[in-house]
Design a protein around this motif. Structure first.
Motif, short mmCIF file in Angstrom:
data_model
loop_
_atom_site.label_atom_id
_atom_site.label_comp_id
_atom_site.label_asym_id
_atom_site.label_seq_id
_atom_site.Cartn_x
_atom_site.Cartn_y
_atom_site.Cartn_z
N ARG A 168 73.22 25.47 19.49
CA ARG A 168 74.55 25.43 18.84
C ARG A 168 75.04 26.82 18.50
NH1 ARG A 168 72.08 21.58 15.82
NH2 ARG A 168 72.26 22.84 13.92
N GLN A 169 74.12 27.70 18.11
CA GLN A 169 74.52 29.06 17.78
C GLN A 169 75.12 29.78 18.99
OE1 GLN A 169 73.98 31.42 14.72
NE2 GLN A 169 74.75 29.42 14.16
N VAL A 170 74.49 29.64 20.14
CA VAL A 170 75.03 30.27 21.34
C VAL A 170 76.42 29.72 21.62
CG1 VAL A 170 74.76 30.56 23.83
CG2 VAL A 170 72.76 30.76 22.34
N ARG A 171 76.58 28.41 21.55
CA ARG A 171 77.90 27.81 21.80
C ARG A 171 78.92 28.26 20.76
NH1 ARG A 171 74.69 23.10 22.68
NH2 ARG A 171 75.36 22.23 20.68
N ARG A 172 78.50 28.33 19.51
CA ARG A 172 79.42 28.72 18.45
C ARG A 172 79.99 30.11 18.68
NH1 ARG A 172 77.89 30.23 12.14
NH2 ARG A 172 79.92 31.14 11.65
N TRP A 173 79.11 31.05 19.03
CA TRP A 173 79.58 32.43 19.16
C TRP A 173 80.34 32.65 20.46
CZ3 TRP A 173 80.23 35.01 14.98
CH2 TRP A 173 79.45 34.69 13.86
N VAL A 174 80.07 31.83 21.48
CA VAL A 174 80.93 31.85 22.66
C VAL A 174 82.34 31.41 22.28
CG1 VAL A 174 81.39 30.73 24.88
CG2 VAL A 174 79.09 31.57 24.37
N THR A 175 82.44 30.36 21.47
CA THR A 175 83.75 29.89 21.02
C THR A 175 84.46 30.95 20.18
OG1 THR A 175 82.98 27.59 21.02
CG2 THR A 175 84.93 28.10 19.70
N GLN A 176 83.72 31.60 19.31
CA GLN A 176 84.32 32.68 18.50
C GLN A 176 84.85 33.80 19.39
OE1 GLN A 176 84.82 32.77 15.17
NE2 GLN A 176 84.01 30.72 14.98
N ILE A 189 84.75 43.91 29.10
CA ILE A 189 83.84 43.24 28.17
C ILE A 189 83.58 41.80 28.58
CG2 ILE A 189 83.57 42.39 25.81
CD1 ILE A 189 85.06 44.78 24.83
N ALA A 190 84.61 41.09 29.03
CA ALA A 190 84.54 39.64 29.20
C ALA A 190 83.40 39.23 30.13
CB ALA A 190 85.88 39.10 29.70
N GLU A 191 83.29 39.86 31.29
CA GLU A 191 82.28 39.43 32.26
C GLU A 191 80.86 39.68 31.76
OE1 GLU A 191 79.28 39.39 35.07
OE2 GLU A 191 80.03 41.31 34.27
N PRO A 192 80.53 40.90 31.28
CA PRO A 192 79.15 41.09 30.80
C PRO A 192 78.82 40.26 29.57
CG PRO A 192 80.48 43.08 30.45
CD PRO A 192 81.27 42.17 31.31
N LEU A 193 79.80 40.03 28.68
CA LEU A 193 79.52 39.21 27.51
C LEU A 193 79.26 37.77 27.90
CD1 LEU A 193 81.03 39.56 24.03
CD2 LEU A 193 80.77 37.29 24.98
N GLN A 194 80.05 37.23 28.81
CA GLN A 194 79.82 35.88 29.28
C GLN A 194 78.50 35.77 30.03
OE1 GLN A 194 81.84 33.06 28.59
NE2 GLN A 194 79.89 32.14 29.28
N SER A 195 78.18 36.81 30.80
CA SER A 195 76.90 36.82 31.50
C SER A 195 75.73 36.79 30.53
CB SER A 195 76.81 38.07 32.38
OG SER A 195 75.54 38.18 32.99
#
Length: 356
Positions: A168-176, A189-195
């Motif tokens: 849930r923490q991983v999902r939460r911070w992706v949503t943030q 930033i977007a691609e490496p952060l999503q990776s």
């Protein structure tokens, strides 16, 4: 006649003073002065001074009501719950669920005197390597004590949902991140952060134990005794506390930690100065070893938790930048924080190479 005490953003002494006088049963609180404490990047903190003494008032950021109302309740509840434990916390003195005195949920706690090691160490405090070692060891030992608390024994059995916490923490911070990304000016930033988020989600470790988790445990969220660097008098800033995986606290602590000979990935991720590279402070490996010896937890998956800590901190920073650009908070709140991408780079580096 003395001029009326000036209001500060988020709190007016003309409202706070009478409220405190009523709640604490002392009319001397009616005439008080407020001064901000800290940078105010999360919940707002004020020193309240009067002829009756001094206390600390905490309230949500101005203009962010829904989530922060929950934060105030959580902070007050966890501090109150830990009051009779061996984890040092300030005493809660009064609270409001909304309305007076700040038109938002708030609480008042005792003012704990001591040293908060922000950036550089104050002159005369922890001047020797031995004293700095004792401060670092105390930080680990208090974290061990927190993670040893039985939540049910302190009225905190329902303080969170520990099962599935890290997923849930991983999902939460992706949503943030999704909420903040349109306002973050950095390119690439977007691609490496999503990776990094995908890699974390794909390699979730098995949680070994469920405990109270602080959520932002670090050196400058503790008040140390002015006359003894080896004693922590209070742990502060519990707004992200819950029940979950204790290694999340250890991983984030290591992200904040600095060493004099840090390699590029670690060195470049430093947005805010910290003193732990000074001689005497334990190294990250020593912190992990002391924690493992006291808890019995297997730290083989620790790089994952450190990488998650870097990911979380990157998203927190992006959120601050987004709020600044939206005009919700002053620009000064983003000063000195560094940039998001080096933290993402650190997370990817740790997942691939370990903690070296």
């Amino acid at each position: 006649m003395s001029p009326a005490p000036a209001a500060v953003p988020g709190a007016d002494p003309a409202a706070v003073g009478p409220w405190l006088a009523d709640r604490l049963g002392d009319p001397a609180w009616r005439d008080c002065a407020l001064s901000p404490i800290g940078a105010g990047r999360s919940n707002l903190t004020y020193r309240v001074q009067s002829a009756a003494g001094a206390v600390v008032l905490r309230r949500p950021p101005v203009g962010q009501v829904a989530a922060t109302a929950h934060d105030m309740g959580r902070e007050r509840r966890i501090i109150s719950g830990l009051a009779d434990s061996d984890v040092p916390v300030p005493a809660v003195l009064a609270w409001s669920d909304g309305g007076p005195p700040v038109d938002a949920p708030c609480y008042v706690m005792e003012l704990v005197d001591g040293v908060v090691p922000l950036g550089t160490l104050p002159p005369g405090w922890a001047e020797t390597p031995d004293e700095r070692r004792r401060a670092g060891d105390a930080l680990v030992d208090v974290l061990v004590r927190l993670h040893s608390v039985d939540p049910a024994a302190h009225g905190l059995a329902d303080f969170g949902r520990p099962e599935g916490f890290m997923a849930r923490q991983v999902r939460r911070w992706v949503t943030q991140w999704e909420h903040a990304r349109v306002a973050v000016p950095e390119e690439g930033i977007a691609e490496p952060l999503q990776s990094l988020a995908d890699a974390l989600a794909d390699a979730l470790p098995t949680t070994q134990r469920h405990t109270i988790v602080h959520g932002d445990y670090r050196l400058d969220n503790c008040i140390f005794a002015a006359d003894d660097p080896g004693t922590i008098k209070a742990v502060l800033d519990w707004e992200m506390s819950t029940l979950g995986d204790p290694l999340a606290d250890l991983g984030l602590l290591l992200v904040y930690w600095r060493e004099a000979d840090d390699g590029p990935a670690w060195r470049d991720s430093r947005g805010v100065p910290g003193p732990t590279a000074l001689p005497g402070f334990p190294r990250r490996a020593e912190i992990a070893g002391r924690y493992a010896a006291a808890t019995g937890l297997d730290l083989a998956p620790l790089p994952w938790y450190v990488a998650f800590g870097a990911f979380k901190l990157a998203v927190v920073l992006a959120g601050i930048v987004a709020r600044v650009r939206a005009g919700m908070v002053p620009e000064t709140m983003a000063v000195g924080l560094g940039s998001v991408l080096p933290l993402v780079t650190l997370g990817r580096h740790v997942l691939a190479e370990g903690l070296d």
